[in-house]
Design an enzyme around this catalytic site. Structure first.
Site, PDB file in Angstrom:
ATOM      1  N   THR A 121      44.495 -16.388  27.243  1.00  0.00           N
ATOM      2  CA  THR A 121      44.856 -16.575  28.645  1.00  0.00           C
ATOM      3  C   THR A 121      44.598 -18.004  29.116  1.00  0.00           C
ATOM      4  O   THR A 121      43.712 -18.685  28.580  1.00  0.00           O
ATOM      5  CB  THR A 121      44.028 -15.595  29.513  1.00  0.00           C
ATOM      6  OG1 THR A 121      44.150 -15.954  30.882  1.00  0.00           O
ATOM      7  CG2 THR A 121      42.540 -15.642  29.154  1.00  0.00           C
ATOM      8  N   TYR A 148      35.112 -12.000  32.277  1.00  0.00           N
ATOM      9  CA  TYR A 148      36.352 -11.800  31.508  1.00  0.00           C
ATOM     10  C   TYR A 148      36.768 -13.082  30.796  1.00  0.00           C
ATOM     11  O   TYR A 148      36.938 -13.111  29.573  1.00  0.00           O
ATOM     12  CB  TYR A 148      37.481 -11.310  32.427  1.00  0.00           C
ATOM     13  CG  TYR A 148      38.862 -11.492  31.817  1.00  0.00           C
ATOM     14  CD1 TYR A 148      39.248 -10.797  30.676  1.00  0.00           C
ATOM     15  CD2 TYR A 148      39.783 -12.404  32.375  1.00  0.00           C
ATOM     16  CE1 TYR A 148      40.497 -10.989  30.105  1.00  0.00           C
ATOM     17  CE2 TYR A 148      41.025 -12.597  31.816  1.00  0.00           C
ATOM     18  CZ  TYR A 148      41.381 -11.885  30.675  1.00  0.00           C
ATOM     19  OH  TYR A 148      42.611 -12.088  30.102  1.00  0.00           O
ATOM     20  N   LYS A 152      37.026 -14.166  26.742  1.00  0.00           N
ATOM     21  CA  LYS A 152      38.286 -14.593  26.105  1.00  0.00           C
ATOM     22  C   LYS A 152      38.102 -15.975  25.469  1.00  0.00           C
ATOM     23  O   LYS A 152      38.581 -16.236  24.362  1.00  0.00           O
ATOM     24  CB  LYS A 152      39.438 -14.627  27.115  1.00  0.00           C
ATOM     25  CG  LYS A 152      39.930 -13.278  27.599  1.00  0.00           C
ATOM     26  CD  LYS A 152      40.475 -12.385  26.499  1.00  0.00           C
ATOM     27  CE  LYS A 152      41.796 -12.869  25.932  1.00  0.00           C
ATOM     28  NZ  LYS A 152      42.374 -11.878  24.974  1.00  0.00           N
TER      29      LYS A 152
HETATM   30  P1  NAD Z   1      45.754  -4.265  29.612  1.00  0.00           P
HETATM   31  O1  NAD Z   1      44.394  -4.072  30.204  1.00  0.00           O
HETATM   32  O2  NAD Z   1      46.940  -3.769  30.359  1.00  0.00           O
HETATM   33  O3  NAD Z   1      45.809  -3.611  28.161  1.00  0.00           O
HETATM   34  C1  NAD Z   1      44.763  -3.723  27.243  1.00  0.00           C
HETATM   35  C2  NAD Z   1      45.003  -2.700  26.122  1.00  0.00           C
HETATM   36  O4  NAD Z   1      43.953  -2.861  25.146  1.00  0.00           O
HETATM   37  C3  NAD Z   1      44.941  -1.249  26.613  1.00  0.00           C
HETATM   38  O5  NAD Z   1      46.000  -0.506  26.056  1.00  0.00           O
HETATM   39  C4  NAD Z   1      43.597  -0.743  26.095  1.00  0.00           C
HETATM   40  O6  NAD Z   1      43.580   0.652  25.828  1.00  0.00           O
HETATM   41  C5  NAD Z   1      43.453  -1.568  24.818  1.00  0.00           C
HETATM   42  N1  NAD Z   1      42.045  -1.714  24.403  1.00  0.00           N
HETATM   43  C6  NAD Z   1      40.994  -2.095  25.175  1.00  0.00           C
HETATM   44  N2  NAD Z   1      39.870  -2.093  24.435  1.00  0.00           N
HETATM   45  C7  NAD Z   1      40.208  -1.737  23.176  1.00  0.00           C
HETATM   46  C8  NAD Z   1      39.500  -1.579  21.959  1.00  0.00           C
HETATM   47  N3  NAD Z   1      38.162  -1.793  21.902  1.00  0.00           N
HETATM   48  N4  NAD Z   1      40.166  -1.204  20.850  1.00  0.00           N
HETATM   49  C9  NAD Z   1      41.520  -0.992  20.898  1.00  0.00           C
HETATM   50  N5  NAD Z   1      42.249  -1.114  22.018  1.00  0.00           N
HETATM   51  C10 NAD Z   1      41.604  -1.488  23.144  1.00  0.00           C
HETATM   52  O7  NAD Z   1      45.864  -5.826  29.319  1.00  0.00           O
HETATM   53  P2  NAD Z   1      47.111  -6.805  29.415  1.00  0.00           P
HETATM   54  O8  NAD Z   1      47.217  -7.319  30.780  1.00  0.00           O
HETATM   55  O9  NAD Z   1      48.272  -6.154  28.759  1.00  0.00           O
HETATM   56  O10 NAD Z   1      46.583  -8.012  28.488  1.00  0.00           O
HETATM   57  C11 NAD Z   1      46.809  -7.987  27.081  1.00  0.00           C
HETATM   58  C12 NAD Z   1      46.285  -9.257  26.478  1.00  0.00           C
HETATM   59  O11 NAD Z   1      46.955 -10.376  27.055  1.00  0.00           O
HETATM   60  C13 NAD Z   1      44.795  -9.513  26.707  1.00  0.00           C
HETATM   61  O12 NAD Z   1      44.259 -10.092  25.541  1.00  0.00           O
HETATM   62  C14 NAD Z   1      44.756 -10.490  27.854  1.00  0.00           C
HETATM   63  O13 NAD Z   1      43.589 -11.293  27.809  1.00  0.00           O
HETATM   64  C15 NAD Z   1      46.001 -11.293  27.573  1.00  0.00           C
HETATM   65  N6  NAD Z   1      46.637 -11.941  28.732  1.00  0.00           N
HETATM   66  C16 NAD Z   1      46.965 -11.206  29.835  1.00  0.00           C
HETATM   67  C17 NAD Z   1      47.642 -11.806  30.896  1.00  0.00           C
HETATM   68  C18 NAD Z   1      48.079 -11.026  32.120  1.00  0.00           C
HETATM   69  O14 NAD Z   1      48.646 -11.600  33.041  1.00  0.00           O
HETATM   70  N7  NAD Z   1      47.863  -9.709  32.181  1.00  0.00           N
HETATM   71  C19 NAD Z   1      47.961 -13.181  30.817  1.00  0.00           C
HETATM   72  C20 NAD Z   1      47.584 -13.911  29.683  1.00  0.00           C
HETATM   73  C21 NAD Z   1      46.930 -13.269  28.642  1.00  0.00           C
HETATM   74  O1  DAU Z   2      46.064 -16.012  34.200  1.00  0.00           O
HETATM   75  C1  DAU Z   2      46.126 -14.964  33.276  1.00  0.00           C
HETATM   76  C2  DAU Z   2      45.294 -13.803  33.765  1.00  0.00           C
HETATM   77  O2  DAU Z   2      46.018 -13.203  34.822  1.00  0.00           O
HETATM   78  C3  DAU Z   2      44.990 -12.797  32.671  1.00  0.00           C
HETATM   79  O3  DAU Z   2      44.156 -13.399  31.707  1.00  0.00           O
HETATM   80  C4  DAU Z   2      44.294 -11.553  33.233  1.00  0.00           C
HETATM   81  O4  DAU Z   2      44.154 -10.574  32.214  1.00  0.00           O
HETATM   82  C5  DAU Z   2      45.152 -10.996  34.352  1.00  0.00           C
HETATM   83  O5  DAU Z   2      44.496  -9.890  34.958  1.00  0.00           O
HETATM   84  C6  DAU Z   2      45.417 -12.068  35.393  1.00  0.00           C
HETATM   85  O6  DAU Z   2      44.181 -12.456  36.058  1.00  0.00           O
HETATM   86  P1  DAU Z   2      44.113 -12.674  37.637  1.00  0.00           P
HETATM   87  O7  DAU Z   2      42.712 -12.484  38.063  1.00  0.00           O
HETATM   88  O8  DAU Z   2      44.824 -13.915  38.018  1.00  0.00           O
HETATM   89  O9  DAU Z   2      45.060 -11.423  38.092  1.00  0.00           O
HETATM   90  P2  DAU Z   2      44.938 -10.324  39.257  1.00  0.00           P
HETATM   91  O10 DAU Z   2      46.192  -9.529  39.199  1.00  0.00           O
HETATM   92  O11 DAU Z   2      43.660  -9.588  39.229  1.00  0.00           O
HETATM   93  O12 DAU Z   2      44.949 -11.217  40.581  1.00  0.00           O
HETATM   94  C7  DAU Z   2      45.969 -12.184  40.825  1.00  0.00           C
HETATM   95  C8  DAU Z   2      45.602 -12.940  42.100  1.00  0.00           C
HETATM   96  O13 DAU Z   2      45.714 -12.033  43.221  1.00  0.00           O
HETATM   97  C9  DAU Z   2      44.186 -13.447  42.130  1.00  0.00           C
HETATM   98  O14 DAU Z   2      44.162 -14.666  42.842  1.00  0.00           O
HETATM   99  C10 DAU Z   2      43.414 -12.378  42.927  1.00  0.00           C
HETATM  100  C11 DAU Z   2      44.457 -11.911  43.907  1.00  0.00           C
HETATM  101  N1  DAU Z   2      44.386 -10.504  44.370  1.00  0.00           N
HETATM  102  C12 DAU Z   2      44.235  -9.525  43.447  1.00  0.00           C
HETATM  103  C13 DAU Z   2      44.249  -8.194  43.836  1.00  0.00           C
HETATM  104  C14 DAU Z   2      44.073  -7.072  42.827  1.00  0.00           C
HETATM  105  C15 DAU Z   2      44.584 -10.232  45.720  1.00  0.00           C
HETATM  106  O15 DAU Z   2      44.732 -11.135  46.565  1.00  0.00           O
HETATM  107  N2  DAU Z   2      44.609  -8.919  46.100  1.00  0.00           N
HETATM  108  C16 DAU Z   2      44.445  -7.888  45.231  1.00  0.00           C
HETATM  109  O16 DAU Z   2      44.492  -6.709  45.647  1.00  0.00           O
END
Ligand code: NAD
Ligand code: DAU
Length: 332
Positions: A121, A148, A152
């Site tokens: 991330t 978190y 990472k």
């Molecule tokens: P998510 O929370 O939606 O999904 C995580 C998945 O991992 C789930 O299916 C969960 O069951 C599985 N998991 C958790 N612990 C586990 C374990 N010990 N063994 C096996 N499976 C396990 O997460 P996401 O938003 O899809 O993120 C996926 C990856 O992408 C992460 O590594 C996150 O850091 C990275 N990432 C996310 C974002 C974002 O915007 N969501 C952005 C950049 C990077």
């Molecule tokens: O930048 C990549 C990351 O983006 C990933 O590594 C993380 O897994 C992913 O969860 C995300 O992190 P953020 O903390 O940026 O995402 P989140 O959706 O939790 O929040 C996005 C922004 O919105 C952040 O500034 C907090 C704000 N927020 C969040 C929630 C849930 C609000 O203002 N209101 C809300 O209800």
């Protein structure tokens, strides 16, 4: 045709990647997912069983990881505890999955000589000022803020050390904020969409000035596949689609697309240590590997995402009450 082991393939980005791989390649996919609160078997519903094997299990389980990795040509590692607010409430699962889980996988990959791609991330770089002229690049120093993002960052450093010390055949990518279907309703965009569906007002942390750099999950998937196929071993690539928006603008767009007054939101308690701004410079990925994002119209992407949540209430409804109870207890 080759066989991919995808960890966390029942989560948001992992399940979108599995669908993307099955639609766009001949690879067979094996998903290893623990099915925590964030993982849903239904997120992989409808996929050809000849192309997909699902295994419920923990990436910290070394015998299981070794057994599955022996049968794979390459590993794409998405599994993680992924939500900042949860990490502020209970950091321990973040250490177990993000650090020990990644260690378990790279130990198996180096012993078995498997190609490994580590998903990370932009949050490992900390945050930027609103007026900072520089964006994050591959050379930005690590400076994570939350439990978190620090776990990472730790996992990234483990992968880099395994490349250098043990010759692990790995690449890494650090992506910005994803949006699209199958995202848990705890996250910003699905939370606001489902709050509006339920007749409540969207909730902005603090003043709503924090900026995130949005990318559609399908663009993240195409970038990861590109790096897997053409990335240089040992290298890191930043993935972003020039999608910077502040949270208030995002909420106003969602309200407008859903036919509501764009100002009908509320401000709630801010997140502790809340990062102000993320922004990715993805020049390296674009110039060296020729990748480009396809979803460059945010309003259109949001409209399709809203439509998906409207059409798939059965998928998200079971998560909603527990999520809102968690937030209510914290003033969010
Ligand atoms: P998510 O929370 O939606 O999904 C995580 C998945 O991992 C789930 O299916 C969960 O069951 C599985 N998991 C958790 N612990 C586990 C374990 N010990 N063994 C096996 N499976 C396990 O997460 P996401 O938003 O899809 O993120 C996926 C990856 O992408 C992460 O590594 C996150 O850091 C990275 N990432 C996310 C974002 C974002 O915007 N969501 C952005 C950049 C990077
Ligand atoms: O930048 C990549 C990351 O983006 C990933 O590594 C993380 O897994 C992913 O969860 C995300 O992190 P953020 O903390 O940026 O995402 P989140 O959706 O939790 O929040 C996005 C922004 O919105 C952040 O500034 C907090 C704000 N927020 C969040 C929630 C849930 C609000 O203002 N209101 C809300 O209800």
């Amino acid at each position: 045709m080759s066989s991919l082991l995808v960890t966390g393939g029942a989560g948001f980005i992992g399940s979108n990647f599995v669908r993307f791989v099955i639609d766009n390649t001949d690879h067979h996919v094996t998903v290893l997912d623990k099915l925590t609160y964030a993982g849903h078997r239904e997120s992989l519903a409808g996929l050809d069983p000849q192309r997909l094997t699902f295994v419920q299990g923990d990436i910290c389980d070394a015998p299981l990881v070794n057994q599955l990795m022996e049968q794979a040509d390459a590993v794409v590692h998405y599994a993680a505890e992924s939500h900042n607010d949860n990490s502020l409430n209970d950091p321990r699962p973040f250490l177990d999955t993000n650090v020990i889980g990644t260690y378990t996988l790279i130990e198996a990959a180096r012993k078995l000589g498997k190609r490994f791609h580590h998903i990370s991330t932009d949050e490992v770089y900390g945050d930027l000022e609103l007026d900072d002229p520089e964006r994050f690049s591959e050379s930005t120093p690590y400076n994570p803020s939350s439990p978190y993002s620090s776990t990472k960052a730790a996992s990234d450093l483990l992968v880099r050390a395994w490349v250098r010390s043990f010759g692990l055949q790995a690449t890494l990518s650090n992506c910005s904020n994803n949006y699209g279907p199958y995202q848990h309703v705890e996250k910003f965009i699905p939370r606001q969409i489902t709050e509006i569906i339920d007749g409540r007002r969207p909730k902005l942390y603090g003043k709503g000035e924090n900026v995130r750099d949005w990318i559609h999950a399908d663009d993240h998937s195409s970038a990861v596949l590109t790096i897997l196929e053409r990335g240089e071993i040992g290298e890191t690539y930043l993935i972003g689609a020039d999608g910077e928006k502040n949270n208030r603008d995002v909420v106003e767009t969602i309200l407008t697309v859903m036919g509501k007054d764009s100002q009908d939101f509320e401000h709630v308690a801010d997140r502790a240590g809340h990062d102000m701004r993320y922004a990715i410079d993805s020049t390296r990925l674009r110039t060296e590997l020729g990748w480009e994002p396809r979803f460059t119209d945010f309003s259109e992407g949001i409209a399709r995402t809203i439509q998906w949540y409207q059409d798939n209430e059965a998928w998200w409804r079971p998560q909603k009450d527990a999520t809102e109870a968690f937030y209510a207890a914290r003033g969010h």
